[in-house]
Scaffold this active site. Structure first.
Site, PDB file in Angstrom:
ATOM      1  N   PRO A 133       0.818  -1.226   0.000  1.00  0.00           N
ATOM      2  CA  PRO A 133       0.000   0.000   0.000  1.00  0.00           C
ATOM      3  C   PRO A 133       0.849   1.273   0.000  1.00  0.00           C
ATOM      4  O   PRO A 133       0.481   2.261  -0.632  1.00  0.00           O
ATOM      5  CB  PRO A 133      -0.821  -0.129   1.284  1.00  0.00           C
ATOM      6  CG  PRO A 133      -0.919  -1.603   1.519  1.00  0.00           C
ATOM      7  CD  PRO A 133       0.368  -2.193   1.018  1.00  0.00           C
ATOM      8  N   SER A 137       7.275   2.170  -6.507  1.00  0.00           N
ATOM      9  CA  SER A 137       8.563   2.403  -7.197  1.00  0.00           C
ATOM     10  C   SER A 137       9.759   2.079  -6.305  1.00  0.00           C
ATOM     11  O   SER A 137      10.748   1.498  -6.749  1.00  0.00           O
ATOM     12  CB  SER A 137       8.672   3.869  -7.621  1.00  0.00           C
ATOM     13  OG  SER A 137       7.548   4.262  -8.348  1.00  0.00           O
ATOM     14  N   TRP A 162      -1.966  -4.443  -5.230  1.00  0.00           N
ATOM     15  CA  TRP A 162      -1.925  -4.473  -6.694  1.00  0.00           C
ATOM     16  C   TRP A 162      -1.403  -5.792  -7.235  1.00  0.00           C
ATOM     17  O   TRP A 162      -0.559  -5.778  -8.142  1.00  0.00           O
ATOM     18  CB  TRP A 162      -1.044  -3.344  -7.239  1.00  0.00           C
ATOM     19  CG  TRP A 162      -1.591  -1.967  -7.127  1.00  0.00           C
ATOM     20  CD1 TRP A 162      -1.024  -0.929  -6.459  1.00  0.00           C
ATOM     21  CD2 TRP A 162      -2.787  -1.460  -7.716  1.00  0.00           C
ATOM     22  NE1 TRP A 162      -1.796   0.194  -6.593  1.00  0.00           N
ATOM     23  CE2 TRP A 162      -2.892  -0.100  -7.360  1.00  0.00           C
ATOM     24  CE3 TRP A 162      -3.798  -2.023  -8.516  1.00  0.00           C
ATOM     25  CZ2 TRP A 162      -3.948   0.704  -7.760  1.00  0.00           C
ATOM     26  CZ3 TRP A 162      -4.854  -1.221  -8.911  1.00  0.00           C
ATOM     27  CH2 TRP A 162      -4.923   0.117  -8.545  1.00  0.00           C
ATOM     28  N   ARG A 264       9.706  -6.074 -18.311  1.00  0.00           N
ATOM     29  CA  ARG A 264       9.627  -4.792 -19.033  1.00  0.00           C
ATOM     30  C   ARG A 264       9.524  -5.009 -20.531  1.00  0.00           C
ATOM     31  O   ARG A 264       8.803  -4.285 -21.226  1.00  0.00           O
ATOM     32  CB  ARG A 264      10.836  -3.924 -18.674  1.00  0.00           C
ATOM     33  CG  ARG A 264      10.625  -3.309 -17.324  1.00  0.00           C
ATOM     34  CD  ARG A 264      11.773  -2.518 -16.785  1.00  0.00           C
ATOM     35  NE  ARG A 264      11.365  -2.066 -15.451  1.00  0.00           N
ATOM     36  CZ  ARG A 264      12.172  -1.708 -14.480  1.00  0.00           C
ATOM     37  NH1 ARG A 264      13.478  -1.726 -14.672  1.00  0.00           N
ATOM     38  NH2 ARG A 264      11.709  -1.314 -13.319  1.00  0.00           N
ATOM     39  N   HIS A 359     -11.708   9.176 -34.040  1.00  0.00           N
ATOM     40  CA  HIS A 359     -13.085   8.678 -33.918  1.00  0.00           C
ATOM     41  C   HIS A 359     -14.087   9.781 -33.553  1.00  0.00           C
ATOM     42  O   HIS A 359     -15.304   9.515 -33.493  1.00  0.00           O
ATOM     43  CB  HIS A 359     -13.170   7.559 -32.868  1.00  0.00           C
ATOM     44  CG  HIS A 359     -12.724   6.227 -33.369  1.00  0.00           C
ATOM     45  ND1 HIS A 359     -11.401   5.908 -33.587  1.00  0.00           N
ATOM     46  CD2 HIS A 359     -13.427   5.114 -33.709  1.00  0.00           C
ATOM     47  CE1 HIS A 359     -11.311   4.664 -34.020  1.00  0.00           C
ATOM     48  NE2 HIS A 359     -12.524   4.156 -34.114  1.00  0.00           N
ATOM     49  N   GLY A 360     -13.609  10.993 -33.280  1.00  0.00           N
ATOM     50  CA  GLY A 360     -14.522  12.080 -32.928  1.00  0.00           C
ATOM     51  C   GLY A 360     -15.388  11.701 -31.741  1.00  0.00           C
ATOM     52  O   GLY A 360     -14.951  10.986 -30.836  1.00  0.00           O
ATOM     53  N   GLU A 384       5.144  -2.310 -13.849  1.00  0.00           N
ATOM     54  CA  GLU A 384       6.532  -2.740 -14.099  1.00  0.00           C
ATOM     55  C   GLU A 384       7.491  -1.544 -14.153  1.00  0.00           C
ATOM     56  O   GLU A 384       8.483  -1.546 -14.872  1.00  0.00           O
ATOM     57  CB  GLU A 384       6.612  -3.520 -15.412  1.00  0.00           C
ATOM     58  CG  GLU A 384       7.185  -4.863 -15.247  1.00  0.00           C
ATOM     59  CD  GLU A 384       6.141  -5.971 -15.171  1.00  0.00           C
ATOM     60  OE1 GLU A 384       6.546  -7.068 -15.416  1.00  0.00           O
ATOM     61  OE2 GLU A 384       4.972  -5.750 -14.849  1.00  0.00           O
ATOM     62  N   GLU A 388       8.741   7.534 -15.409  1.00  0.00           N
ATOM     63  CA  GLU A 388       9.775   8.294 -14.677  1.00  0.00           C
ATOM     64  C   GLU A 388      10.867   7.337 -14.192  1.00  0.00           C
ATOM     65  O   GLU A 388      12.062   7.631 -14.302  1.00  0.00           O
ATOM     66  CB  GLU A 388       9.159   9.030 -13.471  1.00  0.00           C
ATOM     67  CG  GLU A 388       8.222  10.188 -13.832  1.00  0.00           C
ATOM     68  CD  GLU A 388       6.846   9.732 -14.319  1.00  0.00           C
ATOM     69  OE1 GLU A 388       6.470   8.564 -14.087  1.00  0.00           O
ATOM     70  OE2 GLU A 388       6.143  10.546 -14.940  1.00  0.00           O
TER      71      GLU A 388
HETATM   72  C1  LIG Z   1      -3.502  -2.510 -12.574  1.00  0.00           C
HETATM   73  C2  LIG Z   1      -2.200  -2.651 -11.870  1.00  0.00           C
HETATM   74  C3  LIG Z   1      -1.616  -3.905 -11.774  1.00  0.00           C
HETATM   75  C4  LIG Z   1      -0.420  -4.059 -11.041  1.00  0.00           C
HETATM   76  N1  LIG Z   1       0.101  -5.322 -10.896  1.00  0.00           N
HETATM   77  C5  LIG Z   1       1.155  -5.503 -10.046  1.00  0.00           C
HETATM   78  C6  LIG Z   1       1.618  -6.831  -9.741  1.00  0.00           C
HETATM   79  O1  LIG Z   1       1.130  -7.834 -10.280  1.00  0.00           O
HETATM   80  N2  LIG Z   1       2.616  -6.946  -8.819  1.00  0.00           N
HETATM   81  C7  LIG Z   1       3.194  -5.874  -8.206  1.00  0.00           C
HETATM   82  O2  LIG Z   1       4.095  -6.064  -7.399  1.00  0.00           O
HETATM   83  N3  LIG Z   1       2.781  -4.609  -8.502  1.00  0.00           N
HETATM   84  C8  LIG Z   1       1.781  -4.399  -9.393  1.00  0.00           C
HETATM   85  N4  LIG Z   1       1.333  -3.129  -9.677  1.00  0.00           N
HETATM   86  C9  LIG Z   1       1.937  -1.997  -8.971  1.00  0.00           C
HETATM   87  C10 LIG Z   1       2.820  -1.162  -9.873  1.00  0.00           C
HETATM   88  O3  LIG Z   1       4.011  -1.842 -10.154  1.00  0.00           O
HETATM   89  C11 LIG Z   1       3.053   0.173  -9.133  1.00  0.00           C
HETATM   90  O4  LIG Z   1       1.816   0.863  -9.119  1.00  0.00           O
HETATM   91  C12 LIG Z   1       4.117   1.002  -9.822  1.00  0.00           C
HETATM   92  O5  LIG Z   1       5.375   0.412  -9.641  1.00  0.00           O
HETATM   93  C13 LIG Z   1       4.151   2.438  -9.264  1.00  0.00           C
HETATM   94  O6  LIG Z   1       4.193   2.450  -7.875  1.00  0.00           O
HETATM   95  P1  LIG Z   1       3.171   3.352  -7.031  1.00  0.00           P
HETATM   96  O7  LIG Z   1       1.822   3.116  -7.584  1.00  0.00           O
HETATM   97  O8  LIG Z   1       3.391   3.057  -5.612  1.00  0.00           O
HETATM   98  O9  LIG Z   1       3.588   4.824  -7.361  1.00  0.00           O
HETATM   99  P2  LIG Z   1       4.705   5.666  -6.578  1.00  0.00           P
HETATM  100  O10 LIG Z   1       5.943   4.873  -6.457  1.00  0.00           O
HETATM  101  O11 LIG Z   1       4.093   6.185  -5.330  1.00  0.00           O
HETATM  102  O12 LIG Z   1       4.933   6.866  -7.589  1.00  0.00           O
HETATM  103  C14 LIG Z   1       4.030   7.952  -7.706  1.00  0.00           C
HETATM  104  C15 LIG Z   1       4.567   8.900  -8.789  1.00  0.00           C
HETATM  105  O13 LIG Z   1       5.852   9.390  -8.396  1.00  0.00           O
HETATM  106  C16 LIG Z   1       6.800   9.100  -9.422  1.00  0.00           C
HETATM  107  N5  LIG Z   1       8.080   8.803  -8.778  1.00  0.00           N
HETATM  108  C17 LIG Z   1       8.327   7.910  -7.796  1.00  0.00           C
HETATM  109  N6  LIG Z   1       9.626   7.940  -7.454  1.00  0.00           N
HETATM  110  C18 LIG Z   1      10.207   8.892  -8.224  1.00  0.00           C
HETATM  111  C19 LIG Z   1      11.524   9.403  -8.363  1.00  0.00           C
HETATM  112  N7  LIG Z   1      12.533   8.911  -7.629  1.00  0.00           N
HETATM  113  N8  LIG Z   1      11.748  10.384  -9.268  1.00  0.00           N
HETATM  114  C20 LIG Z   1      10.750  10.870 -10.030  1.00  0.00           C
HETATM  115  N9  LIG Z   1       9.475  10.424  -9.959  1.00  0.00           N
HETATM  116  C21 LIG Z   1       9.217   9.450  -9.079  1.00  0.00           C
HETATM  117  C22 LIG Z   1       6.242   7.901 -10.147  1.00  0.00           C
HETATM  118  O14 LIG Z   1       6.774   7.816 -11.464  1.00  0.00           O
HETATM  119  C23 LIG Z   1       4.757   8.237 -10.145  1.00  0.00           C
HETATM  120  O15 LIG Z   1       4.514   9.171 -11.169  1.00  0.00           O
HETATM  121  C24 LIG Z   1       0.197  -2.930 -10.449  1.00  0.00           C
HETATM  122  C25 LIG Z   1      -0.379  -1.671 -10.609  1.00  0.00           C
HETATM  123  C26 LIG Z   1      -1.554  -1.518 -11.302  1.00  0.00           C
HETATM  124  C27 LIG Z   1      -2.174  -0.151 -11.411  1.00  0.00           C
END
Ligand SMILES: Cc1cc2nc3c(=O)[nH]c(=O)nc-3n(C[C@H](O)[C@H](O)[C@H](O)COP(=O)(O)OP(=O)(O)OC[C@H]3O[C@@H](n4cnc5c(N)ncnc54)[C@H](O)[C@@H]3O)c2cc1C
Length: 404
Positions: A133, A137, A162, A264, A359-360, A384, A388
């Site tokens: 939660p 990243s 997720w 990736r 597609h308007g 994945e 960023e």
């Molecule tokens: C539908 C869906 C399926 C998923 N499936 C999986 C799965 O099977 N297994 C799994 O483990 N995860 C899964 N994920 C999670 C996904 O990998 C994460 O949502 C993703 O890695 C981003 O993490 P976060 O949502 O916590 O965003 P955050 O890490 O909180 O980032 C928020 C924003 O800040 C930016 N940011 C963060 N750090 C930096 C930095 N150092 N510099 C600049 N910008 C930064 C990010 O690019 C983003 O724009 C899934 C997500 C979704 C939406």
């Protein structure tokens, strides 16, 4: 309608045959049914059953374990075709593919013998879980823990977020903090192979302590469930540490990051697939719809959109295949995988938005397929590793390779 824009001459005979087979499957089984499952947000079981029959859960698993033994490049071509149909379908196999990669590269022989044959047939499907939660990243910030008990088993506690295929999977490759004091933190992380009962919200018996809360409601990427996972005293036997205790404890972060590299390439292929479909829809609609006395395709502004879509798509496809080929050749491909993921996911989103504009007003209607693509495409910018994060990976690797 499939519009041929790709340079398929570069494919081997096997790749051409399998790509054509999957393309036909997408045209006949996925595309006509995607709207129904998307609307209901229900699991596309009949499609998944047919994928099992086609062997699509074992594409990269070696033949000795019951798979097809094909390479990442061929797998990426398959994923492109599945995603052209509907990215949720590629989502059903994606985490499974990552799980089988982890086993093939790091698993003990016992782990391979036990899991891979069942995974090759799709009898059990795999999920892959890093995110929490409060952490996505910044994977080193995970909080879920694994503690070794007196009886030798590991006790897992914590909440994961997720998890794609979180409910339907029979096995979850999960990253846990096994040494909370480790500095840097990544050295204290371990990947556990946690078994569970597929489609059970509350597990019992050997799998007690692993619960699956109701699936997360999403804007798109429907049909394939994304869930939280709650580990609360889940007992994981020592032989289910990925690679065995001796080799695997403390190696989880490195193992998972390695797997993300192939993941990736896989997401890049999905970007190409959804972009390809968006282009096909735009090519068709722009020749059907008339404004100012002629098909909109006759207006130069629309032709420029089509040209930009096709050009960017071709570039994204090529860099995706290059990253896959390098990995298959055993070369370092972290930089290329990051580039492929960044370019192809952004290109997929770009093509979908351009097609939507072409597609308007009808693009905004649920009657048209592009509306679903418009809700599905943004996921690829996030999963994945966000765009960023890809730029950070690419920048860092460039500087490492060109250090003065
Ligand atoms: C539908 C869906 C399926 C998923 N499936 C999986 C799965 O099977 N297994 C799994 O483990 N995860 C899964 N994920 C999670 C996904 O990998 C994460 O949502 C993703 O890695 C981003 O993490 P976060 O949502 O916590 O965003 P955050 O890490 O909180 O980032 C928020 C924003 O800040 C930016 N940011 C963060 N750090 C930096 C930095 N150092 N510099 C600049 N910008 C930064 C990010 O690019 C983003 O724009 C899934 C997500 C979704 C939406």
């Amino acid at each position: 309608m499939a519009v041929e824009t790709a340079a398929y001459a570069e494919q081997t005979d096997i790749q051409r045959d399998i790509t054509e087979m999957v393309r036909q499957f997408a045209d006949e089984q996925i595309i006509p049914n995607a709207e129904k499952y998307d609307h209901e947000d229900s699991f596309p079981k009949p499609i998944v059953e047919q994928m099992k029959e086609l062997g699509l859960f074992g594409v990269t698993i070696p033949e000795e374990y019951g798979g097809m033994g094909l390479d990442l490049t061929t797998y990426a071509m398959i994923v492109e075709e599945l995603s052209r149909g509907w990215i949720s379908i590629s989502g059903v196999v994606n985490t499974h593919f990552i799980g089988s990669y982890l086993l093939m590269k790091f698993g003990t022989e016992e782990q391979k013998q036990y899991f891979l044959p069942k995974m090759a047939t799709g009898e059990i499907r795999a999920a892959f879980s890093l995110s929490e939660p409060e952490v996505g990243s910044d994977v080193q910030g995970i909080k879920a823990t694994a503690k070794k008990g007196d009886d030798g088993a590991w006790e897992l506690n914590g909440q994961k977020m997720w998890v794609t295929n979180g409910l339907g999977s029979g096995v979850v490759f999960v990253l846990m903090k096994s040494d909370p004091k480790a500095d840097p933190p990544y050295k204290g992380m371990t990947c556990f192979i946690t078994e569970k009962e597929p489609w059970k919200e509350v597990n019992e018996g050997d799998f007690a302590g692993l619960d699956v809360p109701p699936k997360i409601k999403k804007m798109g990427y429907k049909g394939v469930e994304s869930t939280e996972l709650v580990y609360d005293g889940y007992r994981c036997p020592p032989e289910r540490v990925l690679g065995g205790e001796e080799a695997g404890v403390g190696q989880g972060f490195v193992q998972m990051m390695d797997a993300l590299e192939v993941g990736r390439v896989n997401v890049a292929a999905r970007g190409v697939g959804i972009g390809q479909r968006a282009l096909e829809l735009a090519l068709r609609y722009s020749q059907e719809r008339k404004t100012f006395g002629k098909p909109i395709a006759a207006h130069q502004a629309i032709q420029f959109k089509l040209a930009d879509m096709a050009t960017q798509l071709e570039a994204a496809r090529l860099v995706t295949r290059k990253a896959a080929r390098m990995k298959d050749a055993g070369e370092r491909s972290d930089l290329e995988a990051g580039m492929a993921k960044l370019l192809a996911s952004e290109t997929g989103k770009f093509c979908v938005e351009e097609s939507f504009r072409i597609h308007g007003g009808y693009g905004y209607s649920k009657e048209y397929e592009i509306e679903r693509l418009y809700r599905d495409a943004p996921l690829l910018l996030i999963g994945e590793g966000t765009s960023e994060i890809q730029r950070m990976v690419i920048g860092k690797k460039l500087l490492q390779r060109h250090k003065i």
